[in-house]
Design a protein around this motif. Structure first.
Motif, PDB file in Angstrom:
ATOM      1  N   ASP A 230       0.806  -1.375  -0.054  1.00 11.05           N
ATOM      2  CA  ASP A 230       0.190  -0.066   0.032  1.00 11.05           C
ATOM      3  C   ASP A 230       1.028   1.215  -0.006  1.00 11.05           C
ATOM      4  N   VAL A 231       2.117   1.135   0.168  1.00 10.68           N
ATOM      5  CA  VAL A 231       2.753   2.201   0.119  1.00 10.68           C
ATOM      6  C   VAL A 231       2.920   3.234  -0.918  1.00 10.68           C
ATOM      7  N   GLU A 232       2.867   4.371  -0.853  1.00  9.57           N
ATOM      8  CA  GLU A 232       2.623   5.069  -2.197  1.00  9.57           C
ATOM      9  C   GLU A 232       4.084   5.264  -2.693  1.00  9.57           C
ATOM     10  N   ASP A 233       4.113   5.469  -4.018  1.00  8.63           N
ATOM     11  CA  ASP A 233       5.531   5.757  -4.658  1.00  8.63           C
ATOM     12  C   ASP A 233       6.040   7.065  -4.275  1.00  8.63           C
TER      13      ASP A 233
ATOM     14  N   GLY B 235      13.166   2.717  -8.284  1.00  2.03           N
ATOM     15  CA  GLY B 235      13.107   4.352  -7.884  1.00  2.03           C
ATOM     16  C   GLY B 235      11.643   4.592  -7.487  1.00  2.03           C
ATOM     17  N   ARG B 236      11.128   3.518  -6.520  1.00  2.00           N
ATOM     18  CA  ARG B 236       9.665   3.955  -6.119  1.00  2.00           C
ATOM     19  C   ARG B 236       9.835   4.544  -4.581  1.00  2.00           C
TER      20      ARG B 236
ATOM     21  N   MET C  83       6.778   5.897   6.002  1.00  5.86           N
ATOM     22  CA  MET C  83       6.036   4.949   6.568  1.00  5.86           C
ATOM     23  C   MET C  83       7.273   4.126   7.654  1.00  5.86           C
ATOM     24  N   ALA C  84       6.699   3.649   8.740  1.00  6.16           N
ATOM     25  CA  ALA C  84       7.848   2.931   9.606  1.00  6.16           C
ATOM     26  C   ALA C  84       7.066   1.846   9.819  1.00  6.16           C
ATOM     27  N   LEU C  85       8.309   0.636  10.121  1.00  5.89           N
ATOM     28  CA  LEU C  85       7.890  -0.576  10.475  1.00  5.89           C
ATOM     29  C   LEU C  85       8.570  -1.097  11.683  1.00  5.89           C
TER      30      LEU C  85
ATOM     31  N   PRO D 277       1.776   9.093  13.298  1.00  7.19           N
ATOM     32  CA  PRO D 277       1.603   7.886  13.980  1.00  7.19           C
ATOM     33  C   PRO D 277       0.884   6.697  13.120  1.00  7.19           C
ATOM     34  N   TRP D 278      -0.033   7.202  12.283  1.00  6.11           N
ATOM     35  CA  TRP D 278      -0.872   6.198  11.529  1.00  6.11           C
ATOM     36  C   TRP D 278      -0.155   5.436  10.589  1.00  6.11           C
ATOM     37  N   ARG D 279       1.125   6.119  10.244  1.00  4.90           N
ATOM     38  CA  ARG D 279       1.763   5.394   9.227  1.00  4.90           C
ATOM     39  C   ARG D 279       2.903   4.622   9.931  1.00  4.90           C
TER      40      ARG D 279
END
Ligand SMILES: Cc1cc2nc3c(=O)[nH]c(=O)nc-3n(C[C@H](O)[C@H](O)[C@H](O)COP(=O)(O)OP(=O)(O)OC[C@H]3O[C@@H](n4cnc5c(N)ncnc54)[C@H](O)[C@@H]3O)c2cc1C
Ligand code: FES
Length: 286
Positions: free
Chosen positions: A114-117, A147-148, A212-214, A236-238
């Motif tokens: 789902d992560v945007e380019d 390159g995304r 985004m963070a995992l 925080p939602w990401r």
């Protein structure tokens, strides 16, 4: 929405372990072994990044273990297991040719599709927490090469000999990934960072907007890591964290894995940090 999705397709393999044969084993560190597994009968359904299986050591018991390879990667399915008690010890000792049982796949995923380019992805891992992230990182590296969006891998270990997946870390670095490693306690010859893994965050030049963070590791690490990322400006939602609780059924029936409003096996293990930070890390820190 607290979690991204749950996977319950009524497949019989969710209730009854399927026999898998150990086709390879690799010592990652003194107390961590990666088992390569192939089905002897029907394979389980395809899994997604960050999901887990219930893995049986016959005669010993069953524990939750995440897949440590990427979905769809060539070769056998992999589980990287740290020896902490009776069942994990028996699994770590399983020789090539022996059988284990597999039920799954269970739980929510890292959701990296789902992560945007253009968005950067920060991966923060402590100890064995790098295992459930390894497959996602592999695919994020491929995304960076297209390159995304960049990926930043920040991994912490107790000591240099506890650093996992050396070959992968080197390969990711060769592919231009920012890889930071810290150890709690140095050893002779260690020239890297000494300290908690969150100490690596200020050195990582990721673009905060849309990043985004995992996070996966000890709860104290995820608690401070989440807070540090929010202080840096990450939404925080990401931020997504992988929770760990004692699992029995794995399918939302027994209640063993309850955490506040969540059943971790069904609503997790991967949940969004936003809105849940207090609940997520409340119980163990009371
Ligand atoms: C969704 C999910 C995914 C997981 N993925 C992995 C994975 O990929 N690799 C992996 O090695 N483990 C993973 N775990 C943790 C694993 O399930 C536990 O380590 C296992 O249940 C321990 O069982 P045991 O019978 O060997 O030890 P137990 O007899 O249950 O525990 C022995 C002792 O170790 C302590 N202990 C138990 N678990 C841990 C732990 N994780 N860290 C430190 N001390 C612990 C217990 O409190 C106890 O004192 C995952 C757990 C969950 C919920
Ligand atoms: S392990 Fe049974 S409800 Fe989650």
């Amino acid at each position: 929405m607290l979690a991204d999705a749950t996977v319950h397709d009524g497949d019989a393999g969710q209730f009854v372990p399927r026999p898998y044969v150990v086709v390879g084993r690799r010592e990652e560190a003194a107390d961590v072994v990666t088992l390569a597994l192939e089905p002897t009968e029907g394979a389980m359904p395809p899994f997604r990044h960050g999901q887990f299986n219930m893995v049986t050591s016959f005669g010993r018991g069953e524990i939750a273990v995440s897949m440590s390879n990427a979905p769809g990667a060539p070769g056998p399915m992999e589980h990287s297991i740290r020896r902490v008690g009776a069942v994990s010890e028996a699994l770590c000792a399983a020789p090539v040719g022996s059988l284990v049982g597999i039920r799954g796949p269970f739980g929510t995923s890292w959701g990296i599709d789902d992560v945007e380019d253009g968005a950067d992805v920060v991966v923060l891992a402590g100890g064995i927490g790098l295992a459930p992230l390894r497959g996602a990182i592999r695919d994020l590296v491929a995304r960076q090469e297209e390159g995304r969006g960049r990926v930043f891998v920040l991994a912490g270990a107790r000591s240099p000999d506890q650093i996992l997946f050396h070959d992968d870390l080197r390969a990711w670095q060769r592919h231009g990934v920012h890889v930071g490693i810290s150890v709690d306690v140095a050893a002779p010859g260690w020239k890297g960072v000494v300290g908690v893994v969150t100490a690596l965050l200020p050195r990582a030049p990721f673009e905060v907007t849309r990043s985004m963070a995992l996070l996966c590791g000890p709860e104290i690490m995820m608690r401070f890591g989440g807070r540090a990322l929010v202080d840096r400006g990450v939404d925080p939602w990401r931020i997504r964290v992988s929770l760990e609780r004692n699992m029995q059924c794995g399918i939302g029936l027994c209640g063993h894995c309850q955490l506040g409003p969540l059943l971790v096996c069904r609503d997790g293990p991967i949940v969004r940090y936003g809105g849940l930070a207090d609940v997520l890390f409340m119980e163990r820190n009371r």
